[in-house]
Design a protein around this motif. Structure first.
Motif, PDB file in Angstrom:
ATOM      1  N   GLY A   1      62.836 117.689 -15.804  1.00 50.70           N
ATOM      2  CA  GLY A   1      62.391 116.637 -16.642  1.00 50.70           C
ATOM      3  C   GLY A   1      62.184 116.882 -18.146  1.00 50.70           C
ATOM      4  O   GLY A   1      62.530 117.974 -18.558  1.00 50.70           O
ATOM      5  N   LEU A   2      61.715 116.149 -18.764  1.00 48.43           N
ATOM      6  CA  LEU A   2      61.503 116.083 -20.153  1.00 48.43           C
ATOM      7  C   LEU A   2      60.367 116.528 -20.679  1.00 48.43           C
ATOM      8  O   LEU A   2      59.341 115.890 -20.634  1.00 48.43           O
ATOM      9  CB  LEU A   2      61.913 114.655 -20.825  1.00 48.43           C
ATOM     10  CG  LEU A   2      62.368 114.814 -22.330  1.00 48.43           C
ATOM     11  CD1 LEU A   2      63.249 115.620 -22.892  1.00 48.43           C
ATOM     12  CD2 LEU A   2      62.655 113.477 -22.971  1.00 48.43           C
ATOM     13  N   ASP A   3      59.916 117.848 -21.136  1.00 50.30           N
ATOM     14  CA  ASP A   3      58.960 118.409 -21.159  1.00 50.30           C
ATOM     15  C   ASP A   3      58.221 117.846 -22.487  1.00 50.30           C
ATOM     16  O   ASP A   3      58.397 117.427 -23.573  1.00 50.30           O
ATOM     17  CB  ASP A   3      59.221 119.994 -21.572  1.00 50.30           C
ATOM     18  CG  ASP A   3      57.922 120.902 -21.479  1.00 50.30           C
ATOM     19  OD1 ASP A   3      56.903 120.494 -22.112  1.00 50.30           O
ATOM     20  OD2 ASP A   3      57.965 121.685 -20.643  1.00 50.30           O
ATOM     21  N   GLN A   4      57.043 117.543 -22.207  1.00 52.41           N
ATOM     22  CA  GLN A   4      56.233 116.627 -23.313  1.00 52.41           C
ATOM     23  C   GLN A   4      55.711 117.590 -24.383  1.00 52.41           C
ATOM     24  O   GLN A   4      55.423 117.142 -25.565  1.00 52.41           O
ATOM     25  CB  GLN A   4      54.988 115.954 -22.746  1.00 52.41           C
ATOM     26  CG  GLN A   4      55.325 115.016 -21.707  1.00 52.41           C
ATOM     27  CD  GLN A   4      54.242 114.106 -21.279  1.00 52.41           C
ATOM     28  OE1 GLN A   4      53.454 113.498 -21.825  1.00 52.41           O
ATOM     29  NE2 GLN A   4      54.009 114.030 -19.886  1.00 52.41           N
ATOM     30  N   THR A   5      55.599 118.787 -24.142  1.00 56.60           N
ATOM     31  CA  THR A   5      55.209 119.908 -25.189  1.00 56.60           C
ATOM     32  C   THR A   5      56.194 119.858 -26.379  1.00 56.60           C
ATOM     33  O   THR A   5      55.612 119.991 -27.721  1.00 56.60           O
ATOM     34  CB  THR A   5      54.922 121.249 -24.895  1.00 56.60           C
ATOM     35  OG1 THR A   5      56.053 121.589 -24.408  1.00 56.60           O
ATOM     36  CG2 THR A   5      53.824 121.271 -23.792  1.00 56.60           C
ATOM     37  N   VAL A   6      57.453 119.654 -26.072  1.00 56.04           N
ATOM     38  CA  VAL A   6      58.360 119.839 -27.357  1.00 56.04           C
ATOM     39  C   VAL A   6      58.088 118.370 -28.089  1.00 56.04           C
ATOM     40  O   VAL A   6      58.381 118.403 -29.318  1.00 56.04           O
ATOM     41  CB  VAL A   6      59.700 119.631 -26.400  1.00 56.04           C
ATOM     42  CG1 VAL A   6      60.943 119.623 -27.712  1.00 56.04           C
ATOM     43  CG2 VAL A   6      60.024 120.993 -25.693  1.00 56.04           C
ATOM     44  N   ILE A   7      58.060 117.317 -27.388  1.00 61.89           N
ATOM     45  CA  ILE A   7      57.951 116.081 -27.920  1.00 61.89           C
ATOM     46  C   ILE A   7      56.466 115.751 -28.862  1.00 61.89           C
ATOM     47  O   ILE A   7      56.702 115.438 -29.935  1.00 61.89           O
ATOM     48  CB  ILE A   7      57.892 114.865 -26.895  1.00 61.89           C
ATOM     49  CG1 ILE A   7      59.079 114.786 -26.115  1.00 61.89           C
ATOM     50  CG2 ILE A   7      57.376 113.620 -27.567  1.00 61.89           C
ATOM     51  CD1 ILE A   7      59.199 113.900 -24.883  1.00 61.89           C
TER      52      ILE A   7
END
Length: 482
Positions: free
Chosen positions: A379-385
């Motif tokens: 998935g697309l890790d939210q911490t990076v965002i």
């Protein structure tokens, strides 16, 4: 006769092994290619803004489209199936996604019914009273939502004055055996089997000689086959990254018009540049305001998050370059078995422990760059965002979901292959670039992030998808500025 039989069995066994090997490579080789050469970035697709088109045929991320901020003429009744609901700071990415998205939809007037598991009702469920959110709880079964109980609760609500306009499942919150009965259902995938194979390969390559060989890779291939079989039971699929959208279409063979890319988003009112919050955070944790370059790590301090890799890289760098050791500070937020090991490294390392959600944004604002050495492409890790919206560049493992959607080039961050040598090279480059370059990259990352990764953009895209699923007349898109 016995010798001939044995020879025949040996031949059959070898033949089966060859077939399995060929099948494995047929999956792994395209995976590795797509992991290092991900699909076209989500904001690079061009379309005619003056020409209306069917949203269900749009091949790129819906986040780049301009949806009206005005409240829709129709208020939807939405059913959400999610394994767990966030409780304070104990929440994974999928749970935070569920909270951020559906709270935003409730605030726009939609009626949300959340079917989720809880051992006992807690105060967190009562925080949303008066927000159009209604919770239907059941006790978990083997770590999952009790499908029988949740389904009965759903049917009871569906038989009321107004049936559900749309049903949303966060991953397999609702199992496929139930989902196949619902044409108005959309499932959001926060990690699928094929995507995880890359992480299994990395783990195997990093395995130390004294560790036993893992069967994860073999088991994962079987899981992928199962997923390819049952995924078509879900009517609509939401990919949270461009990479996953490509996999769903090519590998899982889901028709293009049933796959929709909506990138994860985070609350832009929380995750934003905040120098005052940074100063307060530093005072609270005794972090001096100095010329030291501050690197940040956050999350669960466990093996598959890449902590053995970055621990070894820092250990070698501290030993071979005392100047690096003396001129950087590393803040580690989170808990887990690697916390004490970081403390034992010495140098300017501060292990802060687990932070509550209110402190996380201040943490990002207190650092110069965020390090994300994950070994899992799920998935697309939210911490990076979150870090990018706080105007911080990110150094991240070269995994396709992140490099294909967020850290798409050197102008917004750094990437490395999952080896100690590659990570050291990237860390030395960060150190050499210094604060001025990091600030420039962070600013560029935020500018791009505000166009794609805000909760507002994500919620607007989901709202339009749900409206479209419930009524085809809402599937026609024409650029809006209001």
């Amino acid at each position: 006769m016995a010798i001939k039989t044995q020879t025949k069995l040996t031949y059959i066994f070898r033949y089966c092994c060859y077939i399995l090997l060929l099948y494995t490579f047929s999956i792994i080789i395209p995976l590795l290619y797509s992991s290092y050469f991900p699909p076209t970035p989500p904001d690079s697709y061009t379309y005619n803004q003056n020409q209306p088109f069917d949203l269900l045929s749009f091949p790129s991320a819906w986040n780049q489209l301009a949806f009206s901020s005005k409240l829709p003429s129709r208020r939807l009744k939405i059913a959400l199936f999610v394994k767990r609901w966030p409780e304070k700071n104990r929440a994974g990415g999928m749970e935070r996604h569920a909270l951020t998205l559906h709270l935003a939809l409730a605030k726009r007037g939609h009626e949300l019914h959340v079917f989720t598991a809880s051992l006992s009702p807690s105060s967190s469920f009562f925080e949303y009273s008066g927000t159009n959110m209604y919770f239907h709880l059941s006790k978990p079964v083997n770590g999952f939502l009790d499908q029988d109980t949740a389904w009965e609760q759903f049917l009871q609500q569906n038989r009321t004055v107004k049936p559900f306009d749309v049903v949303h499942s966060e991953s397999v919150g609702l199992f496929h055996t139930r989902a196949e009965k619902l044409p108005n259902l959309a499932v959001s995938w926060h990690g699928i089997g094929y995507e995880a194979i890359h992480g299994d390969i990395i783990q195997e390559l990093l395995r130390s000689p004294h560790e036993g060989q893992s069967q994860a890779l073999v088991n994962r291939i079987s899981r992928v086959v199962d997923e390819v079989r049952f995924f078509p039971s879900y009517s609509h699929h939401v990919a949270t990254s461009n990479h996953v959208g490509d996999i769903l279409k090519r590998v899982y063979m889901i028709p293009d018009e049933r796959v929709h890319i909506i990138l994860n988003g985070v609350d832009e009112e929380i995750f934003k540049p905040d120098p005052v919050g940074a100063l307060s955070f530093r005072r609270k944790f005794g972090i001096p305001n100095s010329n030291l370059l501050v690197l940040g790590l956050a999350g669960r301090l466990v093996k598959d998050k890449g902590h053995p890799l970055i621990f070894e890289a820092l250990k070698q760098m501290f030993k071979e370059n005392p100047s690096f050791k003396d001129n950087v500070m590393i803040l580690v937020a989170g808990d887990g078995p690697w916390g004490q090991r970081y403390k034992d490294l010495g140098g300017n390392i501060r292990v802060l422990g687990a932070l509550d959600r209110a402190q996380v944004a201040s943490f990002y604002n207190s650092i110069d760059i965020f390090l994300h050495p994950t070994l899992r492409d799920m998935g697309l890790d939210q911490t990076v965002i979150e870090a990018t919206l706080c105007s911080k560049p990110v150094l991240v493992t070269r995994v396709a979901s992140i490099t294909g959607s967020v850290i798409i080039g050197p102008e917004v961050g750094y990437t490395f292959s999952p080896t100690v040598k590659s990570l050291k090279r990237a860390l030395y480059q960060v150190w050499e670039d210094g604060r001025y370059v990091l600030h420039k990259k962070g600013k560029a990352a935020r500018e791009r992030g505000m166009k794609l990764f805000t909760a507002t953009k994500m919620a607007a895209a989901y709202e339009r998808l749900f409206l479209c699923i419930s009524d085809n007349n809402d599937c026609l898109y024409q650029s809006s500025t209001g």
